[in-house]
Design an enzyme around this catalytic site. Structure first.
Site, short mmCIF file in Angstrom:
data_model
loop_
_atom_site.label_atom_id
_atom_site.label_comp_id
_atom_site.label_asym_id
_atom_site.label_seq_id
_atom_site.Cartn_x
_atom_site.Cartn_y
_atom_site.Cartn_z
N SER A 159 0.79 -1.23 0.00
CA SER A 159 0.00 0.00 0.00
C SER A 159 0.82 1.28 0.00
O SER A 159 0.26 2.38 -0.07
CB SER A 159 -0.97 0.02 1.19
OG SER A 159 -0.27 0.05 2.41
N LYS A 208 -6.07 4.98 8.46
CA LYS A 208 -4.87 5.64 7.93
C LYS A 208 -5.02 7.15 7.90
O LYS A 208 -4.04 7.88 8.09
CB LYS A 208 -4.55 5.10 6.54
CG LYS A 208 -4.08 3.66 6.55
CD LYS A 208 -3.82 3.12 5.15
CE LYS A 208 -3.32 1.68 5.20
NZ LYS A 208 -3.06 1.12 3.85
#
Length: 265
Positions: A159, A208
């Protein structure tokens, strides 16, 4: 059994019938369930250093001094072999800085803790290779001439690909007109990337964004398909910028630097 129950007083009969049900609930409450708990994880500036070593090292081309930060983001989750009971999960469910997720969402490959760790490290290595290819392709530089080494210890998975690519672009070309791609600000984000620059979805985006804001980011680059997830618990003061490609991300940051409109979720 039924004929005997009919002879009992009603409260006693209900108690006898309820006992097995209560027992089943007790067993279910204590049974291990295939869920994990995730929280905002570390962030790392790909323009900086990790454990005393630059995250991005480039040879074969002039490299710029940069200002600002490009922070990749992570989540931290309980291990794949850990178990939780229903009461434990309920305790985490309503906390905004935590997420209860099916185990297969976080650890899709299955396997032992060691096997999953190895898989994640391999995914990170592939992501780094694709990130370098995407950035050099965007800048029309020959990978035979320009070599990129990426170093980020103790982080696995794919990611960080988008942020690695942006870091390479910033170090080699900045915003394309002499300035920094970051505009001197702290930019964060997430997203996988392919060698031809396409940005893909990742997990745990809502967590996040919290990690990004905690560590000083004012802008968060998010895969467009995950805008809704990112907005679900968006911290105050964090602007979401949706992207589908490395080109999208670079153009959006250039627009922000010039004070021009940029995409938003």
């Amino acid at each position: 059994m039924l004929s005997r129950l009919t002879r009992l007083p009603r409260p006693a009969a209900l108690a006898v019938c309820a006992a097995p049900v209560i027992g089943l609930f007790a067993v279910a409450a204590l049974a291990p369930l295939p869920f994990v708990v995730a929280v905002p994880g570390l962030t790392a500036d790909v323009l900086g250093s990790d454990q005393g070593k630059p995250v991005i090292t480039i040879s074969g081309a002039p490299v710029r001094d940069t200002t600002g930060q490009l922070r990749m983001t992570t989540i931290r989750a309980t291990g794949p072999s850990s178990t939780m009971t229903l009461p434990e999960l309920v305790g985490h469910w309503f906390k905004t800085d935590q997420a209860v997720l099916p185990r297969e969402v976080v650890y899709s490959t299955g396997g032992s803790d060691k096997e999953i760790e190895q898989h994640n490290l391999e995914e990170m290595a592939r992501s780094q290779s694709a990130a370098a290819d995407a950035a050099l392709g965007f800048l029309r530089k020959d990978p035979k001439d320009v070599k990129v080494e990426l170093n980020l210890a103790d982080v696995g998975g794919p990611s960080a690909g988008l942020l690695f690519s942006l870091g390479i672009v910033d170090k080699l070309d900045g915003d394309g007109s002499g300035g920094d791609l970051t505009g001197g600000r702290t930019i964060a984000g997430t997203g996988t990337i392919t060698a031809d620059g396409k940005v893909g979805a990742v997990g745990g985006v809502a967590l996040k964004t919290q990690a990004a804001r905690r560590d000083g980011a004012g802008v968060f680059l998010v895969p467009r398909d995950e805008c809704a997830d990112a907005q679900s618990q968006l911290p105050e003061g964090l602007r979401l910028v949706p992207v589908t490609s490395l080109t999208d991300a670079v153009n959006a940051l250039r627009a922000l630097n010039r004070g021009e409109p940029a995409p938003s979720c």
